[in-house]
Design a protein around this motif. Structure first.
Motif, short mmCIF file in Angstrom:
data_model
loop_
_atom_site.label_atom_id
_atom_site.label_comp_id
_atom_site.label_asym_id
_atom_site.label_seq_id
_atom_site.Cartn_x
_atom_site.Cartn_y
_atom_site.Cartn_z
N ALA A 175 0.82 -1.21 0.00
CA ALA A 175 0.00 0.00 0.00
C ALA A 175 0.86 1.26 0.00
O ALA A 175 0.55 2.24 -0.69
CB ALA A 175 -0.93 -0.01 1.21
N VAL A 176 1.95 1.24 0.78
CA VAL A 176 2.84 2.41 0.81
C VAL A 176 3.48 2.62 -0.55
O VAL A 176 3.50 3.75 -1.08
CB VAL A 176 3.93 2.24 1.89
N LEU A 177 4.02 1.56 -1.15
CA LEU A 177 4.67 1.69 -2.45
C LEU A 177 3.67 2.14 -3.51
O LEU A 177 4.00 2.94 -4.39
CB LEU A 177 5.32 0.37 -2.84
N MET A 178 2.46 1.63 -3.45
CA MET A 178 1.43 2.04 -4.39
C MET A 178 1.12 3.53 -4.26
O MET A 178 1.00 4.26 -5.27
CB MET A 178 0.16 1.22 -4.16
N THR A 179 0.99 4.00 -3.03
CA THR A 179 0.67 5.41 -2.83
C THR A 179 1.84 6.29 -3.24
O THR A 179 1.65 7.39 -3.78
CB THR A 179 0.27 5.66 -1.37
N LEU A 236 1.59 10.85 2.42
CA LEU A 236 1.40 10.55 1.00
C LEU A 236 -0.03 10.82 0.55
O LEU A 236 -0.26 11.36 -0.54
CB LEU A 236 1.78 9.09 0.73
N ILE A 237 -1.01 10.45 1.38
CA ILE A 237 -2.40 10.70 1.00
C ILE A 237 -2.70 12.20 1.01
O ILE A 237 -3.43 12.70 0.14
CB ILE A 237 -3.36 9.93 1.94
N LYS A 238 -2.12 12.93 1.95
CA LYS A 238 -2.25 14.38 1.93
C LYS A 238 -1.67 14.95 0.64
O LYS A 238 -2.25 15.86 0.02
CB LYS A 238 -1.54 14.99 3.14
N GLU A 239 -0.52 14.42 0.23
CA GLU A 239 0.11 14.91 -1.00
C GLU A 239 -0.77 14.61 -2.21
O GLU A 239 -0.91 15.45 -3.12
CB GLU A 239 1.48 14.26 -1.16
N LEU A 240 -1.38 13.43 -2.24
CA LEU A 240 -2.32 13.12 -3.33
C LEU A 240 -3.49 14.08 -3.32
O LEU A 240 -3.96 14.54 -4.38
CB LEU A 240 -2.84 11.69 -3.18
N GLY A 241 -4.01 14.38 -2.12
CA GLY A 241 -5.12 15.31 -2.02
C GLY A 241 -4.75 16.70 -2.51
O GLY A 241 -5.57 17.40 -3.12
#
Length: 498
Positions: A166-170, A224-229
């Motif tokens: 999951a980390v590598l995917m994100t 990482l999810i914040k960065e995607l957002g």
């Protein structure tokens, strides 16, 4: 109103409105409402409010959502507004959810919340099938080791089952977003255009396993999810989180992450009793709004003699899986139910109905990335190894070893894969000091109605923190009013600005 409903025709639907005087906010007590209408089955009642003075009350002969039809592939084809049909409201009208916003070119952020058994996995199936049908690139992290949505694995571009995967995917998704930003800037493009590049959605099923306190990569995943957002929406990279609860600690302890995601498409399935106040406090539900509770089954509550032999009967009743509220939709307080996905009965293997929903053919694949993006990013290396289980697992093991050697296991600083972290907002190792102002804000946010200073004082002193004086609380309340963070809707009363 109670006189009208004393002896209702059992085959009729009744609808009427209620209104409170100007200056008041309408509220209701479900048990009292059922008592007034002489109804012993609260699942027959639907209540919607405008958030201010008025409510629409509909009484059905039986729960209108007890049975819904199965979803079809036609339901999942986007309309010109980027919406698909995911369910029906209690009045039978379709529930439409946005997968893509063609007017702005924006990818979407999705949140799906609910307790165990509420139907989250079927909702994820429904939306992943829609992504395949509409030509989106789907990346899926099933953090129950692949057990949550097993039918999806062969119908997405990249499935993973582990925390490391999951980390590598994100990481890879962030790299894709950054590569697109560079390419779009060079081409003079300011927005994503569907069809030029494929829209990419990253789904984290059981996301609380990656973001809850104690998760092995919590700070890194939050970042990482914040960065995607921040960067993904305008370049066609979206994110979907399916989680057990809406509590802040389930989402990385990050106010920034929470604020970004709740601006997207938010679906609430069956919830625990403590979640309603949290929803209002977090801004996922406007102040004054209420949701009808969703029971585990639709069995009516009947009072029987303790000596009645029939009282021991364990009759099956329809479950409520898939019932919920689309909080980001135009009718956030209208109960709905997702269209049926797959077999009702448990199966020993993969569900053929779900496989048929995904349909034949290969899923959409990611575009060819630039050499600059595809060079040394460990996430993109993992993407290219996704069809080689041995090499992919070796890379995950290597990442875990490198990460565990880092001071603080991935706190601030440079992360593997080239992403720079601005540090966690709050963590178990470095909690932010809770100020009296924070405690006052929390009390006001959790309240169902404006509070007096004495009520705020009592609530603050019962929150488990250090005892404070009335003068301190009044000073903080005045400061919040002066700063615009709170208002005084009445003499001596305080409420937060929503």
């Amino acid at each position: 109103m109670s006189a009208v409903m004393t002896t209702p025709d059992p085959g009729q639907v009744y609808e009427f409105t209620a209104e409170v005087p100007q200056g008041q906010v309408i509220r209701y007590d479900l048990a009292a409402l059922c008592s007034a209408l002489n109804i012993n089955d609260p699942t027959r009642i639907a209540v919607e409010t405008d958030g201010l003075r008025r409510a629409m009350i509909t009484v059905y002969p039986s729960n209108p959502l007890a049975q819904v039809r199965a979803v079809t592939r036609e339901d999942l084809v986007m309309d010109r507004h980027g919406r698909i049909v995911i369910g029906v409201y209690h009045n039978g009208r379709p529930v439409k959810k946005r997968l893509f916003d063609p007017s702005t070119g924006s990818a979407q952020r999705h949140l799906v919340f609910g307790t165990t058994g509420a139907g989250k996995s079927r909702v994820v199936h429904l939306e992943l099938a829609a992504e395949k049908i509409n030509g989106f690139v789907s990346w899926l992290a099933d953090l129950k080791f692949g057990q949550s949505v097993p039918e999806a694995e062969e119908h997405v571009d990249w499935p993973v089952r582990t925390q490391e995967g999951a980390v590598l995917m994100t990481m890879a998704a962030v790299a894709v977003a950054q590569d697109r930003m560079r390419r779009y800037a060079a081409a003079g493009r300011s927005a994503f255009v569907l069809g030029v590049d494929p829209l990419l959605n990253v789904t984290l099923d059981e996301a609380n396993r990656a973001l809850e306190r104690g998760a092995p990569y919590r700070d890194l995943m939050t970042h990482l999810i914040k960065e995607l957002g921040r960067t993904g929406r305008s370049v066609g990279v979206g994110v979907r989180l399916s989680a057990q609860a809406a509590h802040l600690e389930e989402l990385g302890g990050s106010d920034t992450l929470r604020a970004m995601l709740k601006e997207g498409e938010v679906t609430l399935l069956r919830w625990s009793g403590s979640m309603m106040r949290q929803l209002v406090a977090d801004g996922l539900l406007p102040a004054g709004e209420q949701l009808m509770p969703i029971p585990k089954t639709l069995a009516p509550r009947e009072l029987r003699s303790q000596f009645d032999p029939a009282a021991d009967d364990d009759d099956d009743a329809p479950g409520t899986q898939g019932m919920g509220y689309l909080l980001s939709g135009p009718r956030p307080t209208a109960m709905m139910r997702h269209l049926r996905v797959g077999s009702i009965a448990p199966l020993a293997g993969k569900d053929p109905e779900i496989l048929a929903l995904y349909g034949p053919g290969e899923p959409a694949r990611l575009e060819e990335l630039s050499a600059e993006a595809d060079g040394e990013n460990i996430g993109l290396i993992a993407y290219h190894l996704r069809h080689d289980p041995v090499a992919f697992q070796a890379l995950c093991d290597q990442f875990r070893e490198i990460y565990q050697q880092k001071p603080g296991h991935g706190g601030g600083g440079q992360h593997a894969g080239g992403a720079v972290d601005d540090g966690p907002e709050e963590s178990a190792d470095r909690p932010r000091k809770v100020l009296v102002e924070d405690r006052v804000r929390a009390v006001l946010a959790a309240a169902d109605a404006p509070m007096s200073a004495d009520e705020v004082l009592a609530a603050v002193n019962s929150d488990g923190g250090k005892q404070v004086s009335g003068g301190t609380v009044r000073n903080k309340l005045s400061a919040l009013v002066d700063s615009g963070a709170a208002v005084q809707p009445g003499r001596g009363l305080y409420a937060p600005v929503r």
